[in-house]
Design an enzyme around this catalytic site. Structure first.
Site, PDB file in Angstrom:
ATOM      1  CB  SER A 157      -0.859  -0.002   1.264  1.00 27.27           C
ATOM      2  OG  SER A 157      -1.485   1.240   1.452  1.00 27.27           O
ATOM      3  CE1 TYR A 169      -4.100  -2.089   5.113  1.00 30.58           C
ATOM      4  CE2 TYR A 169      -3.223   0.078   4.592  1.00 30.58           C
ATOM      5  CZ  TYR A 169      -3.745  -1.136   4.176  1.00 30.58           C
ATOM      6  OH  TYR A 169      -3.890  -1.393   2.835  1.00 30.58           O
TER       7      TYR A 169
HETATM    8  N1  LIG Z   1      -8.876  -1.086  -1.042  1.00 34.65           N
HETATM    9  C1  LIG Z   1      -7.852  -0.209  -1.047  1.00 34.65           C
HETATM   10  O1  LIG Z   1      -8.049   1.017  -1.168  1.00 34.65           O
HETATM   11  C2  LIG Z   1      -6.415  -0.706  -0.937  1.00 34.65           C
HETATM   12  C3  LIG Z   1      -5.378   0.197  -1.184  1.00 34.65           C
HETATM   13  C4  LIG Z   1      -4.054  -0.241  -1.079  1.00 34.65           C
HETATM   14  C5  LIG Z   1      -3.782  -1.552  -0.760  1.00 34.65           C
HETATM   15  N2  LIG Z   1      -4.806  -2.418  -0.523  1.00 34.65           N
HETATM   16  C6  LIG Z   1      -4.455  -3.798  -0.159  1.00 34.65           C
HETATM   17  O2  LIG Z   1      -5.037  -4.671  -1.105  1.00 34.65           O
HETATM   18  C7  LIG Z   1      -5.298  -5.933  -0.485  1.00 34.65           C
HETATM   19  C8  LIG Z   1      -6.741  -6.337  -0.749  1.00 34.65           C
HETATM   20  O3  LIG Z   1      -7.585  -5.328  -0.236  1.00 34.65           O
HETATM   21  P1  LIG Z   1      -9.118  -5.198  -0.635  1.00 34.65           P
HETATM   22  O4  LIG Z   1      -9.442  -3.758  -0.642  1.00 34.65           O
HETATM   23  O5  LIG Z   1      -9.431  -6.015  -1.831  1.00 34.65           O
HETATM   24  O6  LIG Z   1      -9.777  -5.821   0.704  1.00 34.65           O
HETATM   25  P2  LIG Z   1     -11.098  -6.681   0.938  1.00 34.65           P
HETATM   26  O7  LIG Z   1     -11.405  -6.554   2.391  1.00 34.65           O
HETATM   27  O8  LIG Z   1     -12.172  -6.338  -0.047  1.00 34.65           O
HETATM   28  O9  LIG Z   1     -10.617  -8.171   0.599  1.00 34.65           O
HETATM   29  C9  LIG Z   1      -9.676  -8.826   1.405  1.00 34.65           C
HETATM   30  C10 LIG Z   1      -9.943 -10.318   1.329  1.00 34.65           C
HETATM   31  O10 LIG Z   1      -8.986 -10.947   2.192  1.00 34.65           O
HETATM   32  C11 LIG Z   1      -9.665 -11.958   2.925  1.00 34.65           C
HETATM   33  N3  LIG Z   1      -8.959 -12.227   4.182  1.00 34.65           N
HETATM   34  C12 LIG Z   1      -8.946 -11.482   5.307  1.00 34.65           C
HETATM   35  N4  LIG Z   1      -8.219 -12.097   6.249  1.00 34.65           N
HETATM   36  C13 LIG Z   1      -7.757 -13.255   5.717  1.00 34.65           C
HETATM   37  C14 LIG Z   1      -6.977 -14.327   6.199  1.00 34.65           C
HETATM   38  N5  LIG Z   1      -6.518 -14.342   7.459  1.00 34.65           N
HETATM   39  N6  LIG Z   1      -6.686 -15.338   5.356  1.00 34.65           N
HETATM   40  C15 LIG Z   1      -7.154 -15.350   4.087  1.00 34.65           C
HETATM   41  N7  LIG Z   1      -7.931 -14.376   3.579  1.00 34.65           N
HETATM   42  C16 LIG Z   1      -8.234 -13.345   4.384  1.00 34.65           C
HETATM   43  C17 LIG Z   1     -11.066 -11.430   3.149  1.00 34.65           C
HETATM   44  O11 LIG Z   1     -11.993 -12.484   3.434  1.00 34.65           O
HETATM   45  C18 LIG Z   1     -11.345 -10.725   1.821  1.00 34.65           C
HETATM   46  O12 LIG Z   1     -11.964 -11.578   0.878  1.00 34.65           O
HETATM   47  C19 LIG Z   1      -4.963  -5.761   1.005  1.00 34.65           C
HETATM   48  O13 LIG Z   1      -3.669  -6.270   1.263  1.00 34.65           O
HETATM   49  C20 LIG Z   1      -4.982  -4.262   1.189  1.00 34.65           C
HETATM   50  O14 LIG Z   1      -4.165  -3.838   2.253  1.00 34.65           O
HETATM   51  C21 LIG Z   1      -6.120  -2.039  -0.615  1.00 34.65           C
END
Ligand SMILES: NC(=O)c1ccc[n+]([C@@H]2O[C@H](COP(=O)([O-])OP(=O)(O)OC[C@H]3O[C@@H](n4cnc5c(N)ncnc54)[C@H](O)[C@@H]3O)[C@@H](O)[C@H]2O)c1
Length: 262
Positions: free
Chosen positions: A143, A156
């Site tokens: 991120s 985070y």
């Molecule tokens: N959404 C944003 O704005 C954003 C920005 C930068 C980085 N990210 C990163 O992208 C990645 C995905 O984020 P997202 O927005 O799609 O989130 P999200 O919450 O929509 O999806 C995350 C998924 O991970 C799964 N998960 C959670 N804990 C888990 C575990 N212990 N084992 C296996 N699966 C697990 C959840 O069930 C979910 O399906 C993350 O690493 C997040 O930090 C997101």
């Protein structure tokens, strides 16, 4: 022909959001994929739909990335089912934000456990299996908060800063074994479920703004004046997964519309 034709990939946290978008893009580019998530029904449905649409083999399975023993057997099983392992995308992550004085320590630890320890667990298992197949590419979804402090977001941020340390250290450890390890640092995915289902509400209460005003505030922070999209991120994932990035390892690449300049 896709850019990753015939490659074998695994993706964590793949039931929804960015993880599901990564599975879809890897399949479109010619990969067979094992998609993992805590959410069994969600990941099975995502895998089935993507498999039907792309004609690739896409398997949805349960894996909690914090469970080291389960990750060990899941990675072996994935390599068996796929017939090898070329690409591992460590995407699973959680975000709980809040002010530091009142932050619940169990929740603070949970973020570290999933985002940092879970990343290490799955990345090292991927490396272990890739060693048997002559190498591969491990990609962490990090991120912009992995490089810069983030307001009321201490766990985070700590987990993502730590993740870059893990990425660099694994990259160093496996560089001579043809295993490359890189991180992708996206900006805010403003249309993702994380924002739509949770963060707009949390931030609108905290900031005293409407959810539309919160969205505009985050767009205004980006020099290119838009949120990050799944396509922006998956373009970079495909590049890092492919031989086109064959001389890159230990890198953490921003994909933020220039936001880290501010
Ligand atoms: N959404 C944003 O704005 C954003 C920005 C930068 C980085 N990210 C990163 O992208 C990645 C995905 O984020 P997202 O927005 O799609 O989130 P999200 O919450 O929509 O999806 C995350 C998924 O991970 C799964 N998960 C959670 N804990 C888990 C575990 N212990 N084992 C296996 N699966 C697990 C959840 O069930 C979910 O399906 C993350 O690493 C997040 O930090 C997101």
């Amino acid at each position: 022909m896709g850019r990753l034709e015939g490659k074998k990939a695994v993706v964590t946290g793949a039931a929804q959001g960015l993880g599901a978008a990564i599975v879809e893009r890897l399949a479109e580019e010619g990969c067979d994929v094992v998609a993992w998530d805590l959410n069994r029904a969600g990941v099975e449905q995502t895998a089935r739909q993507i498999g039907e649409r792309t004609g690739r083999k896409v398997y949805g399975r349960v894996l909690d990335v914090t469970d080291a023993a389960a990750a060990r057997s899941a990675m072996d099983e994935a390599a068996d089912v796929l017939g090898g392992l070329d690409i591992a995308v460590c995407n699973a992550g959680v975000l709980f934000a809040g002010d530091s004085i009142g932050f619940d320590i169990a929740q603070w630890r949970k973020v570290i456990e999933v985002n940092l320890v879970g990343y290490f667990i799955t990345a090292r298992e991927a490396a272990r299996v890739m060693l048997k197949f002559g190498g591969g590419s491990i990609i962490q979804i990090n991120s912009k908060s992995g490089k810069k402090g983030s307001y009321k977001n201490t766990p985070y941020c700590a987990s993502k800063f730590g993740g870059i340390g893990v990425t660099q250290s694994l990259a160093y450890e496996f560089a001579e074994k043809n295993i490359r390890v890189n991180a992708v640092c996206p900006g805010n995915l403003l249309d993702s479920p994380l924002w739509v289902d949770s963060l707009y509400k949390q931030y609108s209460q905290r900031l005293g703004l409407t959810e539309a005003e919160v969205r505009q505030r985050y767009i205004d922070q980006v020099p290119m004046k838009r949120g990050c999209t799944y396509r922006d991120v998956t373009n970079l994932v495909v590049f890092l997964a492919s031989d086109e990035s064959g001389y890159m390892t230990g890198q953490a690449i921003n994909i933020t519309g220039g936001q880290e300049m501010r």
